[in-house]
Design a protein around this motif. Structure first.
Motif, PDB file in Angstrom:
ATOM      1  N   VAL A 205     -92.216 -33.385  23.835  1.00  0.00           N
ATOM      2  CA  VAL A 205     -90.794 -33.174  24.096  1.00  0.00           C
ATOM      3  C   VAL A 205     -90.408 -31.719  23.882  1.00  0.00           C
ATOM      4  O   VAL A 205     -89.520 -31.194  24.556  1.00  0.00           O
ATOM      5  N   TYR A 206     -91.089 -31.025  22.943  1.00  0.00           N
ATOM      6  CA  TYR A 206     -90.695 -29.641  22.650  1.00  0.00           C
ATOM      7  C   TYR A 206     -90.747 -28.714  23.861  1.00  0.00           C
ATOM      8  O   TYR A 206     -89.819 -27.929  24.073  1.00  0.00           O
ATOM      9  N   PRO A 207     -91.808 -28.752  24.704  1.00  0.00           N
ATOM     10  CA  PRO A 207     -91.795 -27.870  25.880  1.00  0.00           C
ATOM     11  C   PRO A 207     -90.646 -28.151  26.835  1.00  0.00           C
ATOM     12  O   PRO A 207     -90.142 -27.227  27.481  1.00  0.00           O
ATOM     13  N   ILE A 208     -90.219 -29.418  26.917  1.00  0.00           N
ATOM     14  CA  ILE A 208     -89.076 -29.741  27.778  1.00  0.00           C
ATOM     15  C   ILE A 208     -87.830 -29.064  27.224  1.00  0.00           C
ATOM     16  O   ILE A 208     -87.028 -28.478  27.969  1.00  0.00           O
ATOM     17  N   PHE A 209     -87.673 -29.111  25.897  1.00  0.00           N
ATOM     18  CA  PHE A 209     -86.553 -28.441  25.237  1.00  0.00           C
ATOM     19  C   PHE A 209     -86.571 -26.945  25.555  1.00  0.00           C
ATOM     20  O   PHE A 209     -85.551 -26.354  25.930  1.00  0.00           O
ATOM     21  N   LEU A 210     -87.752 -26.321  25.438  1.00  0.00           N
ATOM     22  CA  LEU A 210     -87.867 -24.876  25.704  1.00  0.00           C
ATOM     23  C   LEU A 210     -87.517 -24.551  27.153  1.00  0.00           C
ATOM     24  O   LEU A 210     -86.820 -23.573  27.440  1.00  0.00           O
ATOM     25  N   PHE A 211     -87.963 -25.395  28.074  1.00  0.00           N
ATOM     26  CA  PHE A 211     -87.732 -25.198  29.508  1.00  0.00           C
ATOM     27  C   PHE A 211     -86.238 -25.170  29.812  1.00  0.00           C
ATOM     28  O   PHE A 211     -85.716 -24.225  30.423  1.00  0.00           O
ATOM     29  N   TYR A 212     -85.505 -26.195  29.345  1.00  0.00           N
ATOM     30  CA  TYR A 212     -84.079 -26.234  29.634  1.00  0.00           C
ATOM     31  C   TYR A 212     -83.322 -25.183  28.853  1.00  0.00           C
ATOM     32  O   TYR A 212     -82.278 -24.690  29.296  1.00  0.00           O
ATOM     33  N   PHE A 213     -83.855 -24.782  27.691  1.00  0.00           N
ATOM     34  CA  PHE A 213     -83.210 -23.716  26.931  1.00  0.00           C
ATOM     35  C   PHE A 213     -83.263 -22.405  27.704  1.00  0.00           C
ATOM     36  O   PHE A 213     -82.270 -21.661  27.753  1.00  0.00           O
ATOM     37  N   VAL A 214     -84.420 -22.109  28.303  1.00  0.00           N
ATOM     38  CA  VAL A 214     -84.548 -20.858  29.056  1.00  0.00           C
ATOM     39  C   VAL A 214     -83.613 -20.872  30.261  1.00  0.00           C
ATOM     40  O   VAL A 214     -82.938 -19.872  30.556  1.00  0.00           O
ATOM     41  N   ILE A 215     -83.534 -22.020  30.967  1.00  0.00           N
ATOM     42  CA  ILE A 215     -82.627 -22.091  32.115  1.00  0.00           C
ATOM     43  C   ILE A 215     -81.181 -21.933  31.651  1.00  0.00           C
ATOM     44  O   ILE A 215     -80.385 -21.233  32.290  1.00  0.00           O
ATOM     45  N   SER A 216     -80.820 -22.559  30.527  1.00  0.00           N
ATOM     46  CA  SER A 216     -79.454 -22.412  30.015  1.00  0.00           C
ATOM     47  C   SER A 216     -79.165 -20.963  29.665  1.00  0.00           C
ATOM     48  O   SER A 216     -78.050 -20.475  29.901  1.00  0.00           O
ATOM     49  N   TRP A 217     -80.154 -20.273  29.096  1.00  0.00           N
ATOM     50  CA  TRP A 217     -79.937 -18.864  28.759  1.00  0.00           C
ATOM     51  C   TRP A 217     -79.664 -18.042  30.010  1.00  0.00           C
ATOM     52  O   TRP A 217     -78.785 -17.180  30.024  1.00  0.00           O
ATOM     53  N   MET A 218     -80.424 -18.320  31.091  1.00  0.00           N
ATOM     54  CA  MET A 218     -80.192 -17.582  32.336  1.00  0.00           C
ATOM     55  C   MET A 218     -78.779 -17.837  32.851  1.00  0.00           C
ATOM     56  O   MET A 218     -78.132 -16.934  33.389  1.00  0.00           O
ATOM     57  N   ILE A 219     -78.298 -19.084  32.711  1.00  0.00           N
ATOM     58  CA  ILE A 219     -76.965 -19.412  33.209  1.00  0.00           C
ATOM     59  C   ILE A 219     -75.901 -18.734  32.359  1.00  0.00           C
ATOM     60  O   ILE A 219     -74.919 -18.176  32.872  1.00  0.00           O
TER      61      ILE A 219
END
Lengths: 225, 308
Positions: A205-219
């Motif tokens: 689950v942690y990599p999924i968290f990191l993935f959406y975190f990076v996209i949220s940061w870009m937004i």
């Protein structure tokens, strides 16, 4: 003469056929669902019907993402149209941030595209290597569709930014992005966590968290020119 | 590892041939993971195939418990070969992270935590997290430093993510490669008690980078003294893990080469942390004095001195 019945399979050991009698017959495997599909051919229907059926399937999956329940719709009939549409629209909306090519600006279209698809592939490989039972494209489908809340957040951010920049503006965007990030992560975890071995759920689950975190940061860091 | 190849378990292939069976009988063969054709990764699988995969991964882990240290029996082009590198549970990853942050003096990280089960999960995802932690913290810190400055236009600086990724992944994979080659070369000259496989070295380096993730987040604080204290603490902890791991491997060598190796390891580690601090984080407000009147009055007095 062959004593074997045509309708039951007794194995070759029960059959004794003399050499001058030709063996002929039909081998049919009775499966009801396949015969139904064979009767209904989708080749002759009008194009509009095909497109509308696919659009309905994509729309149904969008609804499943927004209200994540334990349903199998995303997993069983996976498709990649939805993720493609979401990825392209998110990447397009992240453009127009800094047209000035001299400074370090926001992510380019290709960078967003690569991050989303390459990130989804790496997460899928990671979950399969850890012993997950989900298939490659099913996982890509779920991860792609769960970008929908973040695309909605991007839309809201762009609308809010039309009113100019300022601290209140930033606070609204921050709250919206955090909420949508939590929604995305929880939705994809609801679909994907069950396919992992129980003692490795956090690792998957942690990599999924990191993935959406990076996209949220870009937004969140999108600043118009 | 040559020793592992010599002692490779070939039991199931031979046993099937040795079973006494009449040639006419139908023989049912259960395919072993090593003989299974390479699983095509791109196809969607039905539920039956997923059960097979689950059974195979269970049989792999059973084999692992029986043959600790000799488990890579699948050829390298099958998917199961790479699954053996991810054979860790959540608590094991946490234990290894804890061991990298709190080094126990005298105990070896590899012997204590890895115990011939090196994994690639930790190094890969710790490096990925570190890349984004440094890029995001650097961006945030620059934003906070230039907060009151009207002439500063905020940009997300997305280019720096690729630079950070290149630097960190190169450090975490190329330095272990060089070190492993060097140790191999020295082992051919000097028989030492301790020797590490390439994956174990990658594991140590990967987990030793974990301390930099909270350090990078704390580097947002725009005070030079705080940042240098953080660098020292992080370097001390992760450097000591590395030194305690590699000292037993080189101490039987000649004194000069042993000391030189350890110094090089620590130097490269220092270079990485200081380099990241210097490149991604602008210097704090001491170098960017706010515009106040004393400077303008100084310029006026200097001008008047020159004129007069």
């Amino acid at each position: 003469m062959a004593e074997a019945d045509d309708r039951t399979f007794l194995g070759l050991s029960d059959v004794s056929i003399s050499e001058d009698i030709p063996v002929e017959g039909e081998i049919t495997v009775p499966m009801a669902s396949h015969s139904q599909d064979e009767d209904y051919s989708t080749l002759d229907e009008p194009v509009k019907e095909t497109i509308i059926r696919d659009l309905k399937a994509v729309g149904k999956k969008f609804v499943h993402v927004m209200y994540p329940k334990k349903s199998n719709a995303l997993l069983r009939d996976w498709d990649l149209w939805g993720p493609l549409v979401l990825c392209v629209s998110l990447a397009l909306m992240l453009q127009g941030g800094s047209a000035d090519s001299k400074e370090d600006g926001g992510p380019q279209f290709a960078e967003v595209f690569v991050i989303i698809w390459f990130g989804a592939v790496v997460i899928t490989l990671n979950s399969k290597l850890l012993g997950g039972t989900i298939s490659f494209f099913q996982s890509l489908c779920v991860l792609g569709y769960c970008v929908l809340p973040l695309t909605v957040a991007m839309l809201v951010c762009r609308l809010v930014l039309l009113a100019g920049m300022g601290p209140i503006n930033f606070l609204i965007r921050l709250i919206v992005v955090i909420a949508m990030f939590a929604w995305s992560t929880l939705a994809s975890t609801a679909f994907l966590a069950d396919s992992q071995p129980p003692n490795r759920k956090a690792l998957a689950v942690y990599p999924i968290f990191l993935f959406y975190f990076v996209i949220s940061w870009m937004i969140l860091t999108f600043t118009p020119h | 590892m040559a020793a592992a190849d010599d002692l490779k378990f070939e039991e199931f292939g031979d046993a099937a041939n040795l079973l006494p069976a009449p040639p006419d009988a139908t023989a049912v063969t259960i395919e072993e993971p090593s003989q299974k054709p390479p699983a095509p990764r791109g196809l969607p699988r039905g539920p039956g195939r997923e059960e097979d995969e689950e059974l195979l991964s269970h049989s792999d882990s059973d084999k692992t418990e029986l043959l600790a240290g000799q488990k890579r029996s699948s050829p390298f082009w099958t998917f199961e070969y790479y699954q053996t590198f991810f054979d860790v549970d959540t608590y094991q990853v946490f234990d290894r992270i804890k061991g990298s942050v709190l080094p126990v003096p005298g105990r070896n990280f590899v012997r204590l935590y890895i115990r011939s089960n090196p994994d690639l999960y930790g190094p890969f995802w710790i490096c990925a997290t570190l890349v984004f932690a440094i890029a995001i913290s650097g961006n945030l810190s620059n934003f906070l430093i230039h907060l009151g400055d009207k002439t500063f236009h905020y940009v997300p600086e997305f280019r720096k993510v690729s630079i950070a990724a290149t630097a960190i992944y190169a450090y975490a994979w190329l330095v272990p490669l060089g070190l492993w080659g060097f140790l191999l070369w020295r082992n051919s000259r000097v028989m030492s008690i301790v020797s590490y496989s390439f994956l174990e070295i990658v594991c140590v380096y990967g987990y030793s980078l974990f301390i930099y993730i909270p350090t990078a987040v704390l580097w947002i604080i725009p005070q030079k003294a705080v940042r240098w204290v953080l660098v020292t603490v992080a370097l001390g902890l992760s450097g000591s893990v590395l030194v305690m791991t590699f000292w037993p491997a080189v101490r039987d060598d000649s004194r000069r080469i042993a000391i030189a190796t350890i110094v090089t390891i620590v130097l490269l580690h220092t270079l990485l942390s200081v380099g990241c601090l210097a490149y991604f984080f602008d210097a704090p407000e001491l170098d960017y004095p706010p515009v106040v009147t004393p400077t303008t009055t100084q310029k006026q007095t200097a001008a008047s001195v020159k004129a007069g």
